[in-house]
Design a protein around this motif. Structure first.
Motif, PDB file in Angstrom:
ATOM      1  N   ARG A 538       0.679  -1.338   0.518  1.00 16.50           N
ATOM      2  CA  ARG A 538       0.000  -0.157  -0.149  1.00 16.50           C
ATOM      3  C   ARG A 538       1.522   1.146  -0.197  1.00 16.50           C
ATOM      4  NH1 ARG A 538      -1.641   1.153   5.795  1.00 16.50           N
ATOM      5  NH2 ARG A 538       0.316  -0.974   7.245  1.00 16.50           N
ATOM      6  N   ILE A 543      -4.615   3.182   4.132  1.00 16.26           N
ATOM      7  CA  ILE A 543      -5.199   2.182   2.842  1.00 16.26           C
ATOM      8  C   ILE A 543      -5.351   1.383   3.721  1.00 16.26           C
ATOM      9  CG2 ILE A 543      -5.061   1.218   1.076  1.00 16.26           C
ATOM     10  CD1 ILE A 543      -4.011   2.555  -0.224  1.00 16.26           C
ATOM     11  N   SER A 544      -5.583   0.206   3.949  1.00 16.53           N
ATOM     12  CA  SER A 544      -5.885  -0.766   5.003  1.00 16.53           C
ATOM     13  C   SER A 544      -7.045  -1.953   3.837  1.00 16.53           C
ATOM     14  CB  SER A 544      -6.457  -1.354   5.734  1.00 16.53           C
ATOM     15  OG  SER A 544      -8.262  -0.634   5.631  1.00 16.53           O
ATOM     16  N   PHE A 545      -5.770  -3.241   4.548  1.00 17.04           N
ATOM     17  CA  PHE A 545      -6.494  -4.226   3.684  1.00 17.04           C
ATOM     18  C   PHE A 545      -7.550  -5.319   5.109  1.00 17.04           C
ATOM     19  CE2 PHE A 545      -2.888  -3.746   1.421  1.00 17.04           C
ATOM     20  CZ  PHE A 545      -3.430  -3.217   0.309  1.00 17.04           C
ATOM     21  N   ASN A 566      -1.892  -5.675   7.849  1.00 11.53           N
ATOM     22  CA  ASN A 566      -1.386  -4.211   7.785  1.00 11.53           C
ATOM     23  C   ASN A 566      -0.718  -3.121   8.741  1.00 11.53           C
ATOM     24  OD1 ASN A 566      -3.362  -3.861   6.263  1.00 11.53           O
ATOM     25  ND2 ASN A 566      -4.718  -3.944   7.477  1.00 11.53           N
ATOM     26  N   LYS A 569       3.484  -1.465   6.114  1.00 12.62           N
ATOM     27  CA  LYS A 569       3.449  -1.085   4.160  1.00 12.62           C
ATOM     28  C   LYS A 569       3.797  -1.844   3.550  1.00 12.62           C
ATOM     29  CE  LYS A 569       3.588   4.020   3.888  1.00 12.62           C
ATOM     30  NZ  LYS A 569       4.312   5.306   3.322  1.00 12.62           N
ATOM     31  N   ILE A 584      -9.861  -3.659  -0.033  1.00 20.99           N
ATOM     32  CA  ILE A 584      -8.991  -2.219  -0.302  1.00 20.99           C
ATOM     33  C   ILE A 584      -9.501  -1.254   0.450  1.00 20.99           C
ATOM     34  CG2 ILE A 584      -7.354  -1.003  -1.102  1.00 20.99           C
ATOM     35  CD1 ILE A 584      -7.406  -3.274  -3.624  1.00 20.99           C
ATOM     36  N   TYR A 586      -9.852   3.085   1.917  1.00 23.32           N
ATOM     37  CA  TYR A 586      -8.908   4.325   2.117  1.00 23.32           C
ATOM     38  C   TYR A 586     -10.748   5.028   2.986  1.00 23.32           C
ATOM     39  CZ  TYR A 586      -7.469   8.555   1.325  1.00 23.32           C
ATOM     40  OH  TYR A 586      -6.735   9.831   0.958  1.00 23.32           O
ATOM     41  N   ALA A 607      -2.651  -1.129  -3.516  1.00 26.27           N
ATOM     42  CA  ALA A 607      -3.670  -0.475  -3.431  1.00 26.27           C
ATOM     43  C   ALA A 607      -2.605   0.682  -3.632  1.00 26.27           C
ATOM     44  CB  ALA A 607      -3.516  -0.730  -2.814  1.00 26.27           C
ATOM     45  N   SER A 608      -3.316   1.546  -3.787  1.00 30.41           N
ATOM     46  CA  SER A 608      -2.545   2.998  -4.265  1.00 30.41           C
ATOM     47  C   SER A 608      -4.462   4.072  -4.365  1.00 30.41           C
ATOM     48  CB  SER A 608      -1.785   4.031  -5.159  1.00 30.41           C
ATOM     49  OG  SER A 608      -1.956   3.007  -6.767  1.00 30.41           O
ATOM     50  N   PHE A 618      -5.588  -0.453  -8.167  1.00 31.52           N
ATOM     51  CA  PHE A 618      -4.678  -1.973  -7.993  1.00 31.52           C
ATOM     52  C   PHE A 618      -4.429  -2.789  -8.721  1.00 31.52           C
ATOM     53  CE2 PHE A 618      -9.407  -3.694  -8.461  1.00 31.52           C
ATOM     54  CZ  PHE A 618      -8.749  -3.935  -9.181  1.00 31.52           C
TER      55      PHE A 618
END
Length: 624
Positions: A538, A543-545, A566, A569, A584, A586, A607-608, A618
């Motif tokens: 990430r 951003i978290s998963f 998480n 990064k 994903i 945000y 992921a961004s 992503f």
């Protein structure tokens, strides 16, 4: 059938109780007292030592006047046979009671031991050593009395042992004999009786002998080394007071035992203060009569000042709560819910075995690693919870125990069956099909099978689903691995090694000692699937998963552990094969991706966030 005489001397014979090579035992009627008596007859000829012992028993008993020792009324000779007339005890021998009850509760055992100690101490005060203390030589009467009998091999300071016991001769019952009694029965003192008293206490409280077998070199070596199973392994409810008496009385070295029974009598008397003696006497009477006795309960104490009682109750509550926290680890679940999880054992038992309160269950939890590490401060306590609907079984369930998340094995001794279970403990919310505690269900029926029956069930340690395809289970025998279906029989008393192989899973090796007396071995062994590699990167900390709705997942490693998606990064982990839903997140936005993890393959997801639109982007790369 041997002929029963109408009378022996002045006594009218009623029945023949027993007959052997050396004589017989009759029940008769005393002519003037009109009450039943026992007549022991010795008619062995040509054995002067046996005759002298018989006469010496009569001399010893003639001098005794004690409520805990059987009374002797008469001794005489008719023709070439000798006779002793003894008090008739209407009841049962203690060894028969132990077989019927399996073992005795603390209060009943302490009462019988107290009465025995008083009688034995009286004999010692008369300079008499019994040399054969055992349950068969203690009679419980229907009046609630405890009587010490059979002074046939007793030795007295006033009687010469010349010609009866020579230096180095062993006399007694092997499983109850002190180490020094094997070397030289002639010169033992009262500490040999105290040792046998300890063995007696052990057997009463466990239903088992600390040393079993006949007069063999192995038995003598075990007794001399003083190595025996802790009685609390058979009966965890044994009182600390009684346990200490057993341990000190059974010290192999006479110098380390009690010198006399006086301190034992004092300890037992203090222990019995909280019980009603008449109720204990009633329990002994019921046991002798073949009735099911009521379990003795401590007598109610007088009312104390309420304030002191409340303070005491508060202190006890704190200590109990502290003990519960220490032994179950529940405080860790409350204070660190993300790092600890609970486990419960639920055992289904058949009604044909012992009642739930007498079932022997011992459970130990081990942390998996390069070596198995025992979890020392987690005591697992079981209780009966309910009957099954089919009425032929019932359930025994443990109180929950909380341990740190990770991979574990549990070892359960259920009666004479050894069982191993592999499992993973994860924090709340990350267990398949469970919302709270990890439950291990065990369907257990005790069977009579020789040799040992082996039942190995592989499961996927991550999903807990059974593995049924492409399984190979091997046993290491005679220096090589052999398929278990082609291997020879497995017998108790050895260490056995197993290998479980399955396509797409890591091979698992497992060794265990099958102790003597164990009849079946049940292993639920968790196999770890060969993983794929998942890399999550990430570009922003915001951003978290989440994988299948969780931010943690159990890894597919040989020693599984819980991973945080998480924590950095860039996350990289070995993940069990399967299909997953990756979220994903945000801020308040979420994008879901379907991800398929395959064994030995790698998936790389970056992921961004688009700086202009704030949309989640992503990129997926998949390598073989």
């Amino acid at each position: 059938m041997p002929r029963i005489p109408d009378s022996i001397g002045k006594y009218k014979v009623e029945t023949l109780i027993a007959k052997g090579g050396m004589g017989a035992v009759y029940k008769a009627i005393h002519p003037t007292l009109n009450r039943p008596v026992i007549i022991k007859k010795l008619d062995l000829r040509g054995r002067k030592d046996i005759t002298e012992r018989f006469k010496r028993e009569a001399r010893i008993l003639m001098d005794f006047r004690h409520d805990g020792i059987v009374n002797m009324y008469d001794h005489f000779k008719i023709g070439k046979s000798y006779y002793i007339v003894l008090e008739f005890i209407d009841g049962k021998a203690l060894d028969q009671v132990i077989r019927e009850q399996r073992y005795l509760d603390n209060a009943t055992a302490a009462y019988i031991l107290y009465q025995t100690a008083l009688a034995l101490s009286y004999a010692h005060s008369k300079k008499v050593i019994h040399r054969d203390i055992k349950p068969a030589n203690l009679l419980l009467s229907k009046k609630g009395e405890v009587k010490l009998v059979d002074f046939g091999i007793a030795v007295s300071d006033e009687d010469s042992e010349k010609g009866l016991t020579i230096e180095g001769m062993s006399l007694g019952t092997p499983g109850y004999m002190a180490p020094e009694q094997f070397r030289d029965s002639k010169n033992v003192d009262q500490r040999a009786d105290i040792y046998a008293f300890g063995v007696l206490a052990y057997e009463m409280l466990t239903g088992k002998k600390p040393f079993t077998g006949t007069f063999t070199a192995e038995l003598v070596a075990s007794i001399q080394k003083g190595k025996y199973t802790n009685p609390r392994r058979y009966n965890p409810r044994i009182s600390t007071v009684l346990l200490r008496i057993i341990k000190k009385a059974m010290r192999p070295s006479p110098r380390k035992r009690y010198k006399t029974l006086a301190p034992v009598i004092k300890k037992l008397g203090r222990f019995l203060r909280k019980y009603n003696r008449e109720e204990l006497k009633k329990v002994v009477s019921d046991l002798a009569s073949g009735k099911e006795p009521e379990k003795p309960k401590p007598a109610k104490k007088k009312r104390v000042i309420i304030k002191v009682a409340l303070i005491g109750a508060g202190i006890v509550a704190v200590l109990v709560l502290g003990g519960i926290c220490y032994y179950t680890g529940i405080h860790n679940e409350l204070l660190h819910p993300g790092s600890y999880g609970g486990i419960v054992f639920n055992i289904r038992m058949s009604n044909i075995v012992q009642p739930a309160n007498k079932i022997f269950i011992n459970a130990t939890i081990y942390k998996e690693g390069k070596k198995l590490i025992r979890i020392e401060n987690r005591r697992i306590i079981f209780r009966r919870v309910r009957k099954n609907a089919d009425h032929d079984s019932y359930y025994i369930r443990s109180f929950p125990v909380f341990v740190r998340t990770g991979s574990y094995r549990a070892k359960l001794n259920i009666e004479d069956s050894l069982n191993w279970y592999s499992f993973v403990v994860s924090s709340e919310g990350h267990r398949p099909n469970l919302s709270c505690k990890r439950v291990i269900n065990i369907d257990k029926y005790l069977t009579e099978q020789v040799p040992v029956t082996v039942n190995i069930k592989p499961i996927n340690i991550i999903t807990e689903e059974p593995i049924t395809d492409f399984i190979n289970i091997d046993l290491y025998q005679k220096g090589k691995w052999v398929n278990i279906t082609e291997a020879g029989p497995i017998f108790p008393g050895e260490i056995y090694s197993f290998r479980v192989r399955c396509k797409m899973y890591y091979t698992k090796y497992f060794s265990t000692m099958i102790k003597k007396g164990q009849r079946d071995l049940n292993i639920i062994i968790g196999l770890v699937p060969i993983p794929g590699i998942l890399i999550l990167e990430r570009e922003s900390d915001r951003i978290s998963f989440r994988l299948n709705g969780n931010n943690r997942i159990i890894s597919a490693e040989k020693i599984p552990k819980e991973l945080d998606l998480n924590i950095t990064k860039k996350f990289k982990g070995r993940i069990p094969p399967g299909e997953y839903n990756l979220d994903i997140i945000y801020k308040k936005k979420r994008k879901s991706i379907h991800v398929k993890i395959e064994s030995k393959k790698e998936i790389y997801i970056v992921a961004s966030v688009d700086q202009k639109t704030g949309e989640i982007k992503f990129l997926i790369k998949q390598n073989s």
